[in-house]
Write a protein that holds these residues in place. Structure first.
Motif, PDB file in Angstrom:
ATOM      1  N   GLY A 118      40.828  -4.826  -5.664  1.00  0.00           N
ATOM      2  CA  GLY A 118      39.592  -5.455  -6.103  1.00  0.00           C
ATOM      3  C   GLY A 118      39.521  -6.942  -5.849  1.00  0.00           C
ATOM      4  N   ASP A 119      40.573  -7.519  -5.262  1.00  0.00           N
ATOM      5  CA  ASP A 119      40.575  -8.949  -4.973  1.00  0.00           C
ATOM      6  C   ASP A 119      39.719  -9.233  -3.743  1.00  0.00           C
ATOM      7  OD1 ASP A 119      41.176 -11.570  -5.273  1.00  0.00           O
ATOM      8  OD2 ASP A 119      43.299 -11.412  -4.781  1.00  0.00           O
ATOM      9  N   PHE A 120      39.325 -10.497  -3.566  1.00  0.00           N
ATOM     10  CA  PHE A 120      38.516 -10.904  -2.422  1.00  0.00           C
ATOM     11  C   PHE A 120      39.282 -11.857  -1.505  1.00  0.00           C
ATOM     12  CE2 PHE A 120      35.221  -8.753  -4.539  1.00  0.00           C
ATOM     13  CZ  PHE A 120      34.131  -8.625  -3.683  1.00  0.00           C
ATOM     14  N   VAL A 121      40.618 -11.782  -1.521  1.00  0.00           N
ATOM     15  CA  VAL A 121      41.460 -12.493  -0.564  1.00  0.00           C
ATOM     16  C   VAL A 121      42.501 -11.515  -0.053  1.00  0.00           C
ATOM     17  CG1 VAL A 121      43.078 -14.388  -0.169  1.00  0.00           C
ATOM     18  CG2 VAL A 121      41.142 -14.724  -1.705  1.00  0.00           C
ATOM     19  N   GLU A 122      42.556 -11.334   1.273  1.00  0.00           N
ATOM     20  CA  GLU A 122      43.596 -10.522   1.892  1.00  0.00           C
ATOM     21  C   GLU A 122      44.445 -11.428   2.775  1.00  0.00           C
ATOM     22  OE1 GLU A 122      43.790  -7.556   0.705  1.00  0.00           O
ATOM     23  OE2 GLU A 122      41.806  -7.489  -0.201  1.00  0.00           O
ATOM     24  N   TYR A 123      45.623 -10.931   3.185  1.00  0.00           N
ATOM     25  CA  TYR A 123      46.595 -11.777   3.866  1.00  0.00           C
ATOM     26  C   TYR A 123      47.057 -11.159   5.175  1.00  0.00           C
ATOM     27  CZ  TYR A 123      46.690 -14.247  -0.559  1.00  0.00           C
ATOM     28  OH  TYR A 123      46.314 -14.958  -1.673  1.00  0.00           O
ATOM     29  N   GLY A 124      47.432 -12.039   6.107  1.00  0.00           N
ATOM     30  CA  GLY A 124      47.953 -11.585   7.388  1.00  0.00           C
ATOM     31  C   GLY A 124      48.865 -12.630   7.996  1.00  0.00           C
ATOM     32  N   PRO A 125      49.717 -12.232   8.948  1.00  0.00           N
ATOM     33  CA  PRO A 125      50.656 -13.171   9.559  1.00  0.00           C
ATOM     34  C   PRO A 125      49.923 -14.320  10.252  1.00  0.00           C
ATOM     35  CG  PRO A 125      51.182 -10.911  10.168  1.00  0.00           C
ATOM     36  CD  PRO A 125      49.841 -10.878   9.511  1.00  0.00           C
ATOM     37  N   TYR A 126      50.438 -15.539  10.040  1.00  0.00           N
ATOM     38  CA  TYR A 126      49.953 -16.674  10.817  1.00  0.00           C
ATOM     39  C   TYR A 126      50.538 -16.535  12.218  1.00  0.00           C
ATOM     40  CZ  TYR A 126      49.328 -21.363  12.603  1.00  0.00           C
ATOM     41  OH  TYR A 126      48.962 -22.432  13.387  1.00  0.00           O
ATOM     42  N   PHE A 127      49.677 -16.493  13.237  1.00  0.00           N
ATOM     43  CA  PHE A 127      50.125 -16.252  14.602  1.00  0.00           C
ATOM     44  C   PHE A 127      50.769 -17.491  15.203  1.00  0.00           C
ATOM     45  CE2 PHE A 127      47.344 -12.410  16.077  1.00  0.00           C
ATOM     46  CZ  PHE A 127      48.007 -11.615  15.159  1.00  0.00           C
ATOM     47  N   THR A 128      52.058 -17.385  15.529  1.00  0.00           N
ATOM     48  CA  THR A 128      52.783 -18.406  16.278  1.00  0.00           C
ATOM     49  C   THR A 128      52.965 -17.902  17.709  1.00  0.00           C
ATOM     50  OG1 THR A 128      54.979 -17.491  15.839  1.00  0.00           O
ATOM     51  CG2 THR A 128      54.035 -18.960  14.156  1.00  0.00           C
ATOM     52  N   ALA A 129      53.714 -18.661  18.508  1.00  0.00           N
ATOM     53  CA  ALA A 129      53.956 -18.267  19.899  1.00  0.00           C
ATOM     54  C   ALA A 129      54.729 -16.954  19.995  1.00  0.00           C
ATOM     55  CB  ALA A 129      54.704 -19.372  20.637  1.00  0.00           C
ATOM     56  N   ASP A 130      55.341 -16.500  18.884  1.00  0.00           N
ATOM     57  CA  ASP A 130      56.058 -15.234  18.920  1.00  0.00           C
ATOM     58  C   ASP A 130      55.128 -14.053  19.177  1.00  0.00           C
ATOM     59  OD1 ASP A 130      58.628 -16.216  18.616  1.00  0.00           O
ATOM     60  OD2 ASP A 130      58.485 -16.262  16.433  1.00  0.00           O
ATOM     61  N   VAL A 131      53.866 -14.171  18.800  1.00  0.00           N
ATOM     62  CA  VAL A 131      52.935 -13.077  19.091  1.00  0.00           C
ATOM     63  C   VAL A 131      52.726 -12.969  20.601  1.00  0.00           C
ATOM     64  CG1 VAL A 131      50.724 -14.340  18.951  1.00  0.00           C
ATOM     65  CG2 VAL A 131      50.838 -11.950  18.235  1.00  0.00           C
ATOM     66  N   LYS A 132      52.727 -14.115  21.296  1.00  0.00           N
ATOM     67  CA  LYS A 132      52.652 -14.099  22.760  1.00  0.00           C
ATOM     68  C   LYS A 132      53.956 -13.553  23.355  1.00  0.00           C
ATOM     69  CE  LYS A 132      50.851 -15.221  26.842  1.00  0.00           C
ATOM     70  NZ  LYS A 132      51.939 -15.375  27.786  1.00  0.00           N
ATOM     71  N   GLY A 133      55.092 -13.838  22.691  1.00  0.00           N
ATOM     72  CA  GLY A 133      56.353 -13.280  23.150  1.00  0.00           C
ATOM     73  C   GLY A 133      56.347 -11.764  23.151  1.00  0.00           C
ATOM     74  N   LEU A 134      55.785 -11.161  22.102  1.00  0.00           N
ATOM     75  CA  LEU A 134      55.683  -9.703  22.041  1.00  0.00           C
ATOM     76  C   LEU A 134      54.724  -9.184  23.098  1.00  0.00           C
ATOM     77  CD1 LEU A 134      56.418  -7.059  20.633  1.00  0.00           C
ATOM     78  CD2 LEU A 134      54.620  -7.535  18.940  1.00  0.00           C
ATOM     79  N   TYR A 135      53.624  -9.885  23.285  1.00  0.00           N
ATOM     80  CA  TYR A 135      52.622  -9.535  24.303  1.00  0.00           C
ATOM     81  C   TYR A 135      53.264  -9.520  25.688  1.00  0.00           C
ATOM     82  CZ  TYR A 135      48.245 -10.449  26.999  1.00  0.00           C
ATOM     83  OH  TYR A 135      47.200 -10.432  27.896  1.00  0.00           O
ATOM     84  N   ASP A 136      54.037 -10.562  26.013  1.00  0.00           N
ATOM     85  CA  ASP A 136      54.691 -10.643  27.321  1.00  0.00           C
ATOM     86  C   ASP A 136      55.748  -9.558  27.480  1.00  0.00           C
ATOM     87  OD1 ASP A 136      53.159 -12.829  28.028  1.00  0.00           O
ATOM     88  OD2 ASP A 136      54.693 -14.303  27.474  1.00  0.00           O
ATOM     89  N   TRP A 137      56.489  -9.291  26.404  1.00  0.00           N
ATOM     90  CA  TRP A 137      57.568  -8.304  26.474  1.00  0.00           C
ATOM     91  C   TRP A 137      57.024  -6.914  26.775  1.00  0.00           C
ATOM     92  CZ3 TRP A 137      59.288  -3.794  24.368  1.00  0.00           C
ATOM     93  CH2 TRP A 137      60.648  -3.491  24.493  1.00  0.00           C
ATOM     94  N   ILE A 138      56.003  -6.487  26.039  1.00  0.00           N
ATOM     95  CA  ILE A 138      55.500  -5.129  26.231  1.00  0.00           C
ATOM     96  C   ILE A 138      54.721  -5.012  27.548  1.00  0.00           C
ATOM     97  CG2 ILE A 138      53.246  -5.302  25.057  1.00  0.00           C
ATOM     98  CD1 ILE A 138      53.988  -2.602  23.677  1.00  0.00           C
ATOM     99  N   SER A 139      54.280  -6.146  28.104  1.00  0.00           N
ATOM    100  CA  SER A 139      53.589  -6.123  29.399  1.00  0.00           C
ATOM    101  C   SER A 139      54.547  -5.878  30.563  1.00  0.00           C
ATOM    102  CB  SER A 139      52.865  -7.462  29.630  1.00  0.00           C
ATOM    103  OG  SER A 139      51.847  -7.674  28.665  1.00  0.00           O
ATOM    104  N   ASN A 140      55.839  -6.083  30.336  1.00  0.00           N
ATOM    105  CA  ASN A 140      56.843  -5.934  31.398  1.00  0.00           C
ATOM    106  C   ASN A 140      57.282  -4.469  31.466  1.00  0.00           C
ATOM    107  OD1 ASN A 140      59.076  -5.950  33.083  1.00  0.00           O
ATOM    108  ND2 ASN A 140      60.000  -7.755  32.146  1.00  0.00           N
TER     109      ASN A 140
END
Length: 314
Positions: free
Chosen positions: A287-309
């Motif tokens: 019932g709250d009106f604030v939800e949470y998620g990871p702050y995107f650092t360059a590590d999200v690009k690291g995962l993107y590059d890894w799975i693209s290979n």
């Protein structure tokens, strides 16, 4: 900077014999997800706890740890550029249905179905490259096991198109340690859904000051107003502080179970909102009106590059 516990990226692929309808330990997702199974799938709970299953007790503000970076979005063929603006949602009344789920960038979002520990679940995901989905880490790996029977339905239930997974991956900080700052995962799909529905760009190390996000997903709770069968959105801004280290809060977001993995879409340098810059991961109380998620650092690009290979997807 990467945390000391983040060592590398790991992944999993379907345990299905190539070219065969006979499964080793799972079925072909397009055969598995009958209408009855989709209807019975449990909206994956949006967790209320942090690392180790403990209740959150730490307040920490995520700050940029490097220069902002981005990869460009891709609109589907024939799609007219959507000029700036905030879509069809309200900025002060919580989430509501997306007016046109087939319109870019909403066309990149969809419902994710998967099996974990013998149970069937549904969550949310988005296309962030021709062959890559972004979703929550707990939608690809949770409680010691990788998800199986993973299938993505963009603009669900309006199109009926299904894309089955070829590989899923996440940082070991999530898989081995449950570090909530890394509660994101990516899924590779061989038959490139992005060329059919478009894809979001990605943005990391971005300032939260004055930023507006459009959270999109398939929440089933609270019911009403949500029922899990419609694409919904909640438009909000940065919530100061927060109980989950490495995560940020989004105001005006009351989308709960089933919204896990849905993207937080924002602008980059005055563009329309078409960049993934976060996702639905956690909340503190129903019932709250604030939800949470990871702050995107360059590590999200690291995962993107890894799975693209392709060398990594074996």
């Amino acid at each position: 900077m990467p945390t000391p516990e983040k060592k590398h990226i790991v992944g999993s692929k379907p345990n299905v014999k190539p070219g065969s309808k006979t499964a080793a330990n799972e079925k072909e997702p397009h055969e598995y997800w009958t209408p009855e199974r989709r209807a019975a799938a449990i909206p994956v709970p949006l967790p209320k706890e942090g690392k180790g299953g403990e209740k959150p007790a730490v307040t920490e503000r995520a700050e940029p740890v490097g220069e902002p970076g981005h990869v460009a979005p891709g609109r589907p063929k024939g799609e007219q550029e959507r000029k700036g603006g905030r879509g069809e949602g309200s900025a002060d009344s919580g989430g509501g249905s997306v007016a046109n789920p087939k319109l870019y960038p909403y066309s990149t979002c969809g419902k994710l179905f998967f099996t974990q520990a013998g149970g069937n679940y549904s969550g949310s995901a988005s296309v962030v490259a021709p062959n890559i989905l972004l979703t929550a880490g707990h939608c690809v790996h949770n409680n010691g096991s990788w998800s199986t029977n993973v299938a993505f339905y963009p603009s669900y239930p309006l199109t009926g198109v299904q894309f089955s997974y070829s590989y899923e991956a996440a940082w070991t900080a999530w898989v081995n340690n449950g570090t909530v700052a890394y509660d994101y995962g990516m899924i590779w799909i061989d038959n490139d859904p992005g060329h059919k529905v478009g894809w979001l760009g990605m943005l990391w190390n971005a300032s939260t000051a004055g930023r507006i996000w459009d959270a999109v997903g398939y929440p089933a709770t609270p019911n009403p107003p949500f029922n899990g069968n419609a694409m919904c959105q909640a438009i909000g801004t940065y919530s100061p502080g927060g109980p989950f280290p490495g995560q940020i809060g989004l105001t005006n977001d009351n989308m709960e179970h089933g919204s896990s993995g849905g993207p937080w879409i924002t602008d980059y340098n005055g563009s329309p909102r078409e960049y993934a810059n976060g996702l639905q991961s956690r909340h503190v109380k129903d019932g709250d009106f604030v939800e949470y998620g990871p702050y995107f650092t360059a590590d999200v690009k690291g995962l993107y590059d890894w799975i693209s290979n392709p060398a990594n997807r074996h």
